[in-house]
Motif scaffolding. Structure first.
Motif, PDB file in Angstrom:
ATOM      1  N   ASP A  29       2.599   1.275  -3.395  1.00  0.00           N
ATOM      2  CA  ASP A  29       1.442   1.663  -4.376  1.00  0.00           C
ATOM      3  C   ASP A  29       0.981   3.195  -4.160  1.00  0.00           C
ATOM      4  O   ASP A  29       0.245   3.547  -4.623  1.00  0.00           O
ATOM      5  CB  ASP A  29       0.415   1.229  -4.690  1.00  0.00           C
ATOM      6  CG  ASP A  29       1.216  -0.816  -5.186  1.00  0.00           C
ATOM      7  OD1 ASP A  29       2.459  -0.694  -6.158  1.00  0.00           O
ATOM      8  OD2 ASP A  29       0.409  -1.707  -5.241  1.00  0.00           O
ATOM      9  N   ARG A  30       1.330   3.525  -2.985  1.00  0.00           N
ATOM     10  CA  ARG A  30       0.781   5.108  -2.949  1.00  0.00           C
ATOM     11  C   ARG A  30      -0.441   4.998  -2.613  1.00  0.00           C
ATOM     12  O   ARG A  30      -1.727   5.904  -2.768  1.00  0.00           O
ATOM     13  CB  ARG A  30       1.243   6.191  -3.786  1.00  0.00           C
ATOM     14  CG  ARG A  30       2.708   6.537  -4.063  1.00  0.00           C
ATOM     15  CD  ARG A  30       3.045   7.650  -4.701  1.00  0.00           C
ATOM     16  NE  ARG A  30       4.075   7.672  -5.750  1.00  0.00           N
ATOM     17  CZ  ARG A  30       4.577   8.509  -5.979  1.00  0.00           C
ATOM     18  NH1 ARG A  30       4.348   9.389  -6.111  1.00  0.00           N
ATOM     19  NH2 ARG A  30       5.851   8.474  -6.721  1.00  0.00           N
ATOM     20  N   THR A  31      -1.197   3.955  -2.406  1.00  0.00           N
ATOM     21  CA  THR A  31      -2.682   3.573  -1.948  1.00  0.00           C
ATOM     22  C   THR A  31      -2.946   4.296  -0.599  1.00  0.00           C
ATOM     23  O   THR A  31      -3.859   4.389  -0.515  1.00  0.00           O
ATOM     24  CB  THR A  31      -3.126   2.418  -2.395  1.00  0.00           C
ATOM     25  OG1 THR A  31      -2.155   1.899  -2.902  1.00  0.00           O
ATOM     26  CG2 THR A  31      -4.648   2.011  -2.654  1.00  0.00           C
ATOM     27  N   LEU A  32      -1.961   4.137   0.542  1.00  0.00           N
ATOM     28  CA  LEU A  32      -1.753   4.563   1.573  1.00  0.00           C
ATOM     29  C   LEU A  32      -2.737   5.560   1.578  1.00  0.00           C
ATOM     30  O   LEU A  32      -3.096   5.992   2.566  1.00  0.00           O
ATOM     31  CB  LEU A  32      -1.124   4.496   2.327  1.00  0.00           C
ATOM     32  CG  LEU A  32      -0.735   4.012   3.639  1.00  0.00           C
ATOM     33  CD1 LEU A  32      -1.797   3.377   4.253  1.00  0.00           C
ATOM     34  CD2 LEU A  32       0.312   3.766   4.102  1.00  0.00           C
ATOM     35  N   TYR A  33      -1.671   6.298   0.327  1.00  0.00           N
ATOM     36  CA  TYR A  33      -1.905   8.037   0.724  1.00  0.00           C
ATOM     37  C   TYR A  33      -3.933   8.193   0.138  1.00  0.00           C
ATOM     38  O   TYR A  33      -3.877   9.679   1.355  1.00  0.00           O
ATOM     39  CB  TYR A  33      -0.875   9.007  -0.675  1.00  0.00           C
ATOM     40  CG  TYR A  33       0.114   9.021  -0.670  1.00  0.00           C
ATOM     41  CD1 TYR A  33       1.047   8.129   0.504  1.00  0.00           C
ATOM     42  CD2 TYR A  33       0.731   9.270  -1.656  1.00  0.00           C
ATOM     43  CE1 TYR A  33       2.444   7.943   0.513  1.00  0.00           C
ATOM     44  CE2 TYR A  33       2.015   8.883  -1.158  1.00  0.00           C
ATOM     45  CZ  TYR A  33       2.814   8.897  -0.388  1.00  0.00           C
ATOM     46  OH  TYR A  33       4.256   8.587  -0.235  1.00  0.00           O
ATOM     47  N   SER A  34      -4.152   7.685  -0.372  1.00  0.00           N
ATOM     48  CA  SER A  34      -5.682   8.371  -1.067  1.00  0.00           C
ATOM     49  C   SER A  34      -6.509   7.469   1.300  1.00  0.00           C
ATOM     50  O   SER A  34      -7.046   8.242   0.680  1.00  0.00           O
ATOM     51  CB  SER A  34      -5.581   7.439  -2.082  1.00  0.00           C
ATOM     52  OG  SER A  34      -5.535   6.476  -2.196  1.00  0.00           O
ATOM     53  N   ILE A  35      -5.596   6.693   1.251  1.00  0.00           N
ATOM     54  CA  ILE A  35      -6.262   5.844   2.220  1.00  0.00           C
ATOM     55  C   ILE A  35      -6.589   6.533   2.976  1.00  0.00           C
ATOM     56  O   ILE A  35      -7.509   6.798   4.010  1.00  0.00           O
ATOM     57  CB  ILE A  35      -6.126   4.312   2.199  1.00  0.00           C
ATOM     58  CG1 ILE A  35      -6.665   3.317   1.298  1.00  0.00           C
ATOM     59  CG2 ILE A  35      -7.330   3.878   3.540  1.00  0.00           C
ATOM     60  CD1 ILE A  35      -6.599   2.111   1.591  1.00  0.00           C
ATOM     61  N   LEU A  36      -5.473   7.627   3.960  1.00  0.00           N
ATOM     62  CA  LEU A  36      -5.309   8.187   4.932  1.00  0.00           C
ATOM     63  C   LEU A  36      -5.745   9.233   4.844  1.00  0.00           C
ATOM     64  O   LEU A  36      -5.862  10.128   5.385  1.00  0.00           O
ATOM     65  CB  LEU A  36      -3.915   8.245   5.555  1.00  0.00           C
ATOM     66  CG  LEU A  36      -3.902   6.342   5.880  1.00  0.00           C
ATOM     67  CD1 LEU A  36      -1.822   6.393   6.400  1.00  0.00           C
ATOM     68  CD2 LEU A  36      -4.372   6.607   7.022  1.00  0.00           C
ATOM     69  N   SER A  37      -5.829  10.027   3.457  1.00  0.00           N
ATOM     70  CA  SER A  37      -6.630  11.175   3.295  1.00  0.00           C
ATOM     71  C   SER A  37      -8.057  11.824   3.267  1.00  0.00           C
ATOM     72  O   SER A  37      -8.136  12.687   3.550  1.00  0.00           O
ATOM     73  CB  SER A  37      -5.557  11.740   1.848  1.00  0.00           C
ATOM     74  OG  SER A  37      -6.385  11.260   0.942  1.00  0.00           O
ATOM     75  N   LYS A  38      -8.759  10.826   3.112  1.00  0.00           N
ATOM     76  CA  LYS A  38     -10.096  10.406   3.935  1.00  0.00           C
ATOM     77  C   LYS A  38     -10.368  10.024   5.636  1.00  0.00           C
ATOM     78  O   LYS A  38      -8.941  10.208   6.132  1.00  0.00           O
ATOM     79  CB  LYS A  38     -10.764   8.937   2.887  1.00  0.00           C
ATOM     80  CG  LYS A  38     -10.375   8.926   2.092  1.00  0.00           C
ATOM     81  CD  LYS A  38     -11.751  10.627   0.796  1.00  0.00           C
ATOM     82  CE  LYS A  38     -11.527   9.673  -0.434  1.00  0.00           C
ATOM     83  NZ  LYS A  38     -11.922  10.545  -1.265  1.00  0.00           N
ATOM     84  N   PRO A  39     -11.196  10.524   6.029  1.00  0.00           N
ATOM     85  CA  PRO A  39     -11.394  10.484   7.716  1.00  0.00           C
ATOM     86  C   PRO A  39     -11.224   9.031   8.181  1.00  0.00           C
ATOM     87  O   PRO A  39     -12.215   8.396   8.372  1.00  0.00           O
ATOM     88  CB  PRO A  39     -12.799  11.730   7.456  1.00  0.00           C
ATOM     89  CG  PRO A  39     -13.463  10.993   6.550  1.00  0.00           C
ATOM     90  CD  PRO A  39     -12.121  10.827   5.627  1.00  0.00           C
ATOM     91  N   VAL A  40     -10.526   8.818   7.909  1.00  0.00           N
ATOM     92  CA  VAL A  40      -9.746   7.522   8.706  1.00  0.00           C
ATOM     93  C   VAL A  40      -8.820   7.145   9.109  1.00  0.00           C
ATOM     94  O   VAL A  40      -7.190   7.351   9.198  1.00  0.00           O
ATOM     95  CB  VAL A  40      -9.071   6.201   7.176  1.00  0.00           C
ATOM     96  CG1 VAL A  40      -8.736   4.630   7.301  1.00  0.00           C
ATOM     97  CG2 VAL A  40     -10.604   6.305   6.386  1.00  0.00           C
ATOM     98  N   PHE A  79       4.881   9.209   5.772  1.00  0.00           N
ATOM     99  CA  PHE A  79       4.990   8.714   4.251  1.00  0.00           C
ATOM    100  C   PHE A  79       5.166   9.868   3.263  1.00  0.00           C
ATOM    101  O   PHE A  79       5.271  10.763   3.306  1.00  0.00           O
ATOM    102  CB  PHE A  79       3.011   7.705   4.448  1.00  0.00           C
ATOM    103  CG  PHE A  79       3.063   7.312   4.875  1.00  0.00           C
ATOM    104  CD1 PHE A  79       3.786   6.043   5.016  1.00  0.00           C
ATOM    105  CD2 PHE A  79       1.862   7.758   5.971  1.00  0.00           C
ATOM    106  CE1 PHE A  79       3.059   4.369   6.278  1.00  0.00           C
ATOM    107  CE2 PHE A  79       1.560   6.970   6.668  1.00  0.00           C
ATOM    108  CZ  PHE A  79       2.154   5.955   6.443  1.00  0.00           C
ATOM    109  N   ASP A 112       1.049  -1.153  -0.118  1.00  0.00           N
ATOM    110  CA  ASP A 112      -0.024  -0.236  -0.002  1.00  0.00           C
ATOM    111  C   ASP A 112       0.723   1.102   0.188  1.00  0.00           C
ATOM    112  O   ASP A 112       0.463   2.297  -0.475  1.00  0.00           O
ATOM    113  CB  ASP A 112      -0.546  -0.051   1.808  1.00  0.00           C
ATOM    114  CG  ASP A 112      -2.125  -1.238   1.064  1.00  0.00           C
ATOM    115  OD1 ASP A 112      -1.949  -1.227   0.273  1.00  0.00           O
ATOM    116  OD2 ASP A 112      -2.877  -0.770   1.761  1.00  0.00           O
ATOM    117  N   TYR A 156      -7.431   1.250  10.134  1.00  0.00           N
ATOM    118  CA  TYR A 156      -6.410   1.033   8.687  1.00  0.00           C
ATOM    119  C   TYR A 156      -6.108  -0.233   9.185  1.00  0.00           C
ATOM    120  O   TYR A 156      -5.989  -1.308   7.873  1.00  0.00           O
ATOM    121  CB  TYR A 156      -6.115   2.235   8.448  1.00  0.00           C
ATOM    122  CG  TYR A 156      -4.685   1.342   7.254  1.00  0.00           C
ATOM    123  CD1 TYR A 156      -5.696   1.271   5.753  1.00  0.00           C
ATOM    124  CD2 TYR A 156      -3.247   1.134   7.687  1.00  0.00           C
ATOM    125  CE1 TYR A 156      -3.882   0.952   4.860  1.00  0.00           C
ATOM    126  CE2 TYR A 156      -2.373  -0.180   6.589  1.00  0.00           C
ATOM    127  CZ  TYR A 156      -2.904   0.251   5.007  1.00  0.00           C
ATOM    128  OH  TYR A 156      -2.166  -0.436   3.928  1.00  0.00           O
TER     129      TYR A 156
END
Lengths: 300, 285
Positions: free
Chosen positions: A92-103, A300, A89, A108
């Motif tokens: 692939d920078r998928t984590l950026y888009s997940i953690l930039s949501k209110p998560v 990150f 994650d 996670y």
């Protein structure tokens, strides 16, 4: 206001992880497993000499092979699967888009762990069903052979019943299910351990190696503790204190070897199963919380 | 006008192994973005643009200084309710389809049911991916990934959209679509904070611009102020006869210095777009 932890969000991440792993075709292993069971099912020992002979050995062999395959799948998958998830994650920078949501980061981590555990649970449940079915069929066959042989050799009612009980003991029992549960609980701890390493390791290989090392130490930590206690005659030494500390941080995986007893046809009491469940839950929660502490400050 | 983003004396140092002195990626940057503005942060590669954005999203912790989004500290998870983020070269879960990706991000924002489905349909339409909604992201082109990335950034109708190199690696048509989307967002009153090193693109869409170099903000202000040449004037005429142009030139040269006169040039991009659009409207032979 966002709460510290949201069950809904954790389930979203967990179901996405589950889908991800399923679409990575991990369940193809089950096909291999079923084929292995079929081969084991048709494998027959020469036991026709009498009821006291190796009749139950056939059942034991079937259990051994299937639980061995389950253990192999669950152990490798719990460690490598978990070790891969977070670095992938990040890469692939998928984590950026997940953690930039209110998560929150705990959601996670817990979601990822739960996703892995769900895959292991479903796979083991399916394997358990196949094993129980195969064992049921085989026990009926073995039982018929044993009873026929007992009748031919003129066994009295008591001896026949004893032979019958022996076959039942090696068939599909609740103790065997408790053994499978113990195996599952062991992999839950392993997955949470791999999660802990992956929160600070810089490579997947490091996480995998460290998890296997701790897994190995976990199997001998009980023996070392007993040995040191014996050597010191109950007195406290630096060595024994150190082993005690290690024994708290690293779970005693030997406790989960009740699976071997279940394969051997021994009875596992409900209290033992509950105790193991409690140990597994405590360790999984402990490792997840420590992982969260590390991951909360990660950049990150 | 309210403040959407407030970055106050932001400093970010990165510790590198084996060296005692940390690397300063961002050096005392302050900036304010008003609600509804399109702000462009420009600078060469490695100048600290992405680090500023990551600090604003709580992905990195400031060494000193602070970042606020609509008055909330950006390190708080709450501040992300009103933010949509498109990372540079985004990769999403390849195993999910376009529709599943939007559903995943929508659910992370607490959306569900019919409201979420309606929003997914709207966004797939907006980014022209309706026909590819069931296709897995593993089979998407770079431009399609960028557009699905933009759609996920907008899923919860955020009031602030942060775009890191939104058109990097995208062809001119895809780039134009993304630019049109930014205009659309501005028309809806949504604040946009983008960083890019494609200056022409920034010039076209931004109201405010900041220029960052080696971690420092070296110039900042409204685009008009920054790029207009105060002592020069431009007159563009349509269908003017050569006689009229000669008269104007004669008149102008008596009062001021004529620097250049001639036909204005279109950009290569505009030429490409016009050519490809007129070609695509013709039936294939």
């Amino acid at each position: 206001m966002s709460r510290l932890f949201s069950f809904h969000r954790m389930m979203v991440i967990s179901s996405s992880t589950f889908t991800q792993l399923v679409r990575m075709k991990v369940f193809y292993f089950l096909v291999v497993f079923v084929l292995a069971i079929l081969v084991a099912h048709f494998f027959k020992l020469p036991h026709t000499s009498g009821p006291e002979s190796s009749a139950h050995e056939e059942l034991r062999m079937l259990k051994n092979a299937t639980i061995g395959a389950m253990s192999l799948f669950a152990t490798i998958f719990a460690i490598t699967g978990t070790a891969l998830l977070i670095p992938k994650d990040i890469e692939d920078r998928t984590l950026y888009s997940i953690l930039s949501k209110p998560v929150p980061r705990l959601d996670y981590l817990a979601g990822k762990l739960l996703g892995i555990i769900s895959v292991i649970f479903v796979a083991m449940f399916a394997m358990d069903l196949v094993m129980t079915g195969a064992l049921e069929l085989r026990s009926n066959k073995v039982m018929n052979e044993v009873l026929t042989s007992a009748a031919q050799q003129g066994y009295d009612a008591e001896a026949t019943e004893a032979a019958r009980q022996e076959v039942l003991r090696h068939g599909s029992t609740w103790s065997l299910q408790a053994g499978v549960l113990a195996l599952f609980l062991k992999t839950v701890i392993l997955a949470s351990l791999a999660l802990f390493f992956s929160t600070f390791s810089t490579s997947t290989l490091f996480t995998v190696i460290m998890s296997f090392v701790v897994f190995f130490i976990g199997h001998i930590v009980g023996d070392i503790r007993e040995y040191l206690e014996l050597m010191n005659n109950g007195e406290t030494s630096i060595g024994s204190s150190l082993t005690k500390a290690v024994g708290i941080i690293i779970p005693d995986f030997a406790l989960f070897n009740v699976t071997d007893e279940a394969i051997a046809g021994k009875t596992i009491p409900l209290s033992a199963a509950l105790r193991l469940t409690l140990i597994a839950v405590v360790y999984a929660a402990l490792y997840t919380v420590i992982s969260w502490f590390i991951f909360a400050d990660k950049e990150f | 006008m309210n403040t959407a983003v407030e970055i106050h004396h932001l400093v970010k140092d990165f510790r590198t192994p084996m060296t005692r002195k940390p690397f300063r990626a961002v050096d005392d940057i302050s900036l304010t973005i008003k609600t509804g503005e399109v702000y462009g942060l420009i600078g060469p590669n490695g100048s600290g643009k992405s680090t500023v954005m990551k600090a604003l999203l709580g992905l990195v912790r400031p060494t000193s200084g602070s970042c606020q989004i609509f008055g909330n500290d950006s390190l708080r998870v709450d501040s992300r309710h009103e933010v949509g983020f498109l990372p540079e070269n985004p990769y999403f879960y390849k195993h999910l389809s376009g529709e599943e990706t939007l559903r995943f991000y929508g659910k992370l924002c607490g959306m569900r049911g019919k409201k979420l489905q309606t929003r997914i349909d709207e966004l797939l339409e907006l980014v022209s991916l309706d026909k590819a909604r069931k296709r897995r992201l593993g089979g998407y082109s770079k431009g399609m990934l960028q557009r699905i990335g933009l759609a996920q950034a907008l899923i919860q109708k955020p009031q602030l959209v942060i775009l890191d190199e939104p058109t990097a690696g995208v062809d001119p048509i895809g780039s134009r679509q993304i630019r049109d989307l930014i205009f659309e967002l501005r028309d809806q009153g949504i604040t946009v904070f983008l960083c890019s090193h494609l200056l022409e693109q920034v010039q076209e869409v931004c109201d405010q611009v900041g220029i960052i170099f080696e971690g420092k903000m070296i110039k900042e202000g409204s685009l008009e102020e920054l790029i207009s040449v105060e002592n020069q004037t431009e007159i563009i005429l349509q269908d003017a006869s050569p006689e009229l142009i000669a008269q104007i030139e004669a008149l102008a040269s008596s009062e001021a210095q004529v620097i250049r006169s001639g036909k204005p040039r279109t950009t290569l991009e505009r030429l490409f777009l016009t050519a490809t659009q007129s070609n695509s409207s013709q039936p294939p032979s």
